[in-house]
Design a protein around this motif. Sequence first.
Motif, PDB file in Angstrom:
ATOM      1  N   GLY A  46       0.463  17.826  -4.056  1.00 34.95           N
ATOM      2  CA  GLY A  46      -0.659  17.759  -3.130  1.00 34.95           C
ATOM      3  C   GLY A  46      -1.762  18.734  -3.485  1.00 34.95           C
ATOM      4  N   ASN A  47      -1.366  19.943  -3.912  1.00 36.91           N
ATOM      5  CA  ASN A  47      -2.378  20.923  -4.334  1.00 36.91           C
ATOM      6  C   ASN A  47      -3.219  20.382  -5.485  1.00 36.91           C
ATOM      7  OD1 ASN A  47      -1.061  22.587  -2.525  1.00 36.91           O
ATOM      8  ND2 ASN A  47      -0.172  23.938  -4.068  1.00 36.91           N
ATOM      9  N   ILE A  48      -2.533  19.757  -6.449  1.00 40.35           N
ATOM     10  CA  ILE A  48      -3.234  19.202  -7.612  1.00 40.35           C
ATOM     11  C   ILE A  48      -4.109  18.028  -7.190  1.00 40.35           C
ATOM     12  CG2 ILE A  48      -2.877  17.950  -9.787  1.00 40.35           C
ATOM     13  CD1 ILE A  48      -0.324  19.750 -10.120  1.00 40.35           C
ATOM     14  N   SER A  49      -3.580  17.177  -6.324  1.00 40.82           N
ATOM     15  CA  SER A  49      -4.325  15.986  -5.912  1.00 40.82           C
ATOM     16  C   SER A  49      -5.557  16.309  -5.087  1.00 40.82           C
ATOM     17  CB  SER A  49      -3.407  15.042  -5.125  1.00 40.82           C
ATOM     18  OG  SER A  49      -2.379  14.556  -5.970  1.00 40.82           O
ATOM     19  N   THR A  50      -5.580  17.513  -4.475  1.00 35.78           N
ATOM     20  CA  THR A  50      -6.768  17.927  -3.722  1.00 35.78           C
ATOM     21  C   THR A  50      -7.488  19.096  -4.381  1.00 35.78           C
ATOM     22  OG1 THR A  50      -5.391  19.353  -2.326  1.00 35.78           O
ATOM     23  CG2 THR A  50      -5.858  17.136  -1.500  1.00 35.78           C
ATOM     24  N   GLU A  63      -6.774  12.737  -5.187  1.00 37.32           N
ATOM     25  CA  GLU A  63      -6.135  12.424  -3.904  1.00 37.32           C
ATOM     26  C   GLU A  63      -5.173  11.234  -3.983  1.00 37.32           C
ATOM     27  OE1 GLU A  63      -8.746  12.592  -0.447  1.00 37.32           O
ATOM     28  OE2 GLU A  63     -10.183  13.786  -1.576  1.00 37.32           O
ATOM     29  N   GLY A  64      -4.571  11.043  -5.156  1.00 30.81           N
ATOM     30  CA  GLY A  64      -3.584   9.978  -5.305  1.00 30.81           C
ATOM     31  C   GLY A  64      -4.174   8.584  -5.335  1.00 30.81           C
ATOM     32  N   THR A  65      -5.484   8.463  -5.477  1.00 28.91           N
ATOM     33  CA  THR A  65      -6.116   7.142  -5.457  1.00 28.91           C
ATOM     34  C   THR A  65      -6.100   6.464  -6.823  1.00 28.91           C
ATOM     35  OG1 THR A  65      -8.313   8.102  -5.870  1.00 28.91           O
ATOM     36  CG2 THR A  65      -7.655   7.802  -3.567  1.00 28.91           C
ATOM     37  N   LEU A  66      -5.871   7.219  -7.891  1.00 30.68           N
ATOM     38  CA  LEU A  66      -5.784   6.639  -9.236  1.00 30.68           C
ATOM     39  C   LEU A  66      -4.337   6.513  -9.687  1.00 30.68           C
ATOM     40  CD1 LEU A  66      -8.601   8.678 -11.056  1.00 30.68           C
ATOM     41  CD2 LEU A  66      -8.811   6.568  -9.725  1.00 30.68           C
ATOM     42  N   ALA A  93       0.846  -1.181   0.000  1.00 27.86           N
ATOM     43  CA  ALA A  93       0.000   0.000   0.000  1.00 27.86           C
ATOM     44  C   ALA A  93       0.889   1.242   0.000  1.00 27.86           C
ATOM     45  CB  ALA A  93      -0.908   0.007   1.227  1.00 27.86           C
ATOM     46  N   LEU A  94       0.620   2.183  -0.917  1.00 32.34           N
ATOM     47  CA  LEU A  94       1.418   3.402  -1.054  1.00 32.34           C
ATOM     48  C   LEU A  94       0.592   4.624  -0.666  1.00 32.34           C
ATOM     49  CD1 LEU A  94       3.062   2.728  -4.547  1.00 32.34           C
ATOM     50  CD2 LEU A  94       3.985   2.147  -2.284  1.00 32.34           C
ATOM     51  N   VAL A  95       1.192   5.530   0.076  1.00 30.76           N
ATOM     52  CA  VAL A  95       0.548   6.786   0.452  1.00 30.76           C
ATOM     53  C   VAL A  95       1.421   7.937  -0.025  1.00 30.76           C
ATOM     54  CG1 VAL A  95      -0.146   8.272   2.383  1.00 30.76           C
ATOM     55  CG2 VAL A  95      -0.644   5.826   2.448  1.00 30.76           C
ATOM     56  N   PRO A  96       0.883   8.880  -0.812  1.00 27.74           N
ATOM     57  CA  PRO A  96       1.687  10.021  -1.257  1.00 27.74           C
ATOM     58  C   PRO A  96       1.839  11.048  -0.140  1.00 27.74           C
ATOM     59  CG  PRO A  96      -0.564  10.252  -2.046  1.00 27.74           C
ATOM     60  CD  PRO A  96      -0.498   8.937  -1.313  1.00 27.74           C
TER      61      PRO A  96
END
Length: 467
Positions: free
Chosen positions: A146-150, A203-206, A69-72
Amino acid sequence: MTSLTQDALIEQLTAIVGADKVRTDDDSLQTFGKDWTKVYEPKPSAIVFPKTTEQVRDIVLLANQHQLALVPSGGRTGLSAGAVAANGEVVVAFDYMNQISDFNAVDRTVKCGAGVITEQLQSFAEEQGLFYPVDFASAGSSQLGGNISTNAGGIKVIRWGMTRDWVAGLTVVTGQGEILNLNKDLLKNNTGYDMRQLFIGGEGTLGFVTEATMRLTRPPKNLTVLVLGVPELDDVMKVLNQFQSQMDLTAFEFFSDKALQKVLARGDVPAPFESSTDFYALIEFEALTEAELDSAMTLFEQCLEQGWVADGVISQSETQAANLWRLREDISETISEWTPYKNDISVVVSKVPPFLRDIDSVVSREYPDFDIIWFGHIGDGNLHLNILKPDDLAKEEFFERCNKVSQWVFEIVAKYDGSVSAEHGVGLTKKPYLEYSRSAAELAYMKAVKAVFDPNNVMNPGKLIDL
């Protein structure tokens, strides 16, 4: 989740990024395993620092091979636990992918690694005589990935929009370990689905954003700030309508007197004027000509005559404008010592007064012993509800009581067709409430999209949407 031993995991990650780019010490695990939320304890298994898109790809391929499992992790300034690693995940930190390159003066674009700090991009734009307009209190530490992912918003949305409006192109690594170059920085590109938009706010899920081409614009000139004391909430919206009908505003913020008093108590900035009111509006605009200043003063006087405004002040210098902004921008930092329970919600602008009143009445009735602090980007319908923890109440009990608040708040959000997360994302904290803003059909399609890009559920699993 993985069958790899800890030693084997470290060995494989080291083979990809090098020994000096994998950390397992307690300080690093604590620092990089969490964001600004205080609900979850970080428990990552390792922190890895890639320097290239290809290294990110190899990490993702390893994750698929061994069900890691990876978390950005970017600047970790999020408020929805989207960057929290609480279950032994591997944290992928983008701090070393912070290069700015390929500035194009004609197109007004620049390539940025995912680890570029927001303020770093703003400063670069200023050096080129240009402007990056997405701005918020955490600009000094938040990262573009992070700005882009949210799809970060902030204080200038009323004029310049959200982060997604400034992304010309993206490089991403999908959950299957494929590198995609999306949109190729084009202004016009009508060749089917714009997949940038799936990763912006995803949110980095894809997949993980590794590089972005960001658009820049001309810098604003002579930004001038008005702070107005407004006795009644409904009148805040009347003031907004009055100014917007005749001027192009760059910001329209609001905050309650309780919020202001917390900031003033620190002694860092002076009160805007002697009198006090229940609410305050902060208005920013470009004073390009003397006529525009005169127009602003005329509108202010009209608001006074109508009784919508009790007092006000207009900046006479850049220093005074910055100090007036601090009355609004210092709120989050000031109240952080009370371990606030935060809600970031939105409705269409015209519904703000009844929406806020409904929520405030419920929270005040049920929790008369809690301080309620309101502020937000009211010009775009985004409100921040902050409930402050009493000194004599344990954190665990406080959050448990506040979870009941969320249920009531989000029922009101649904009543007004609003959003349970205006700009901070969903992460872990808002996921249980997503159904208040998204239909069952929408949630089903979101799961289907997730399954296509990340079939093994290795990319930020448990956040936003479950497979």
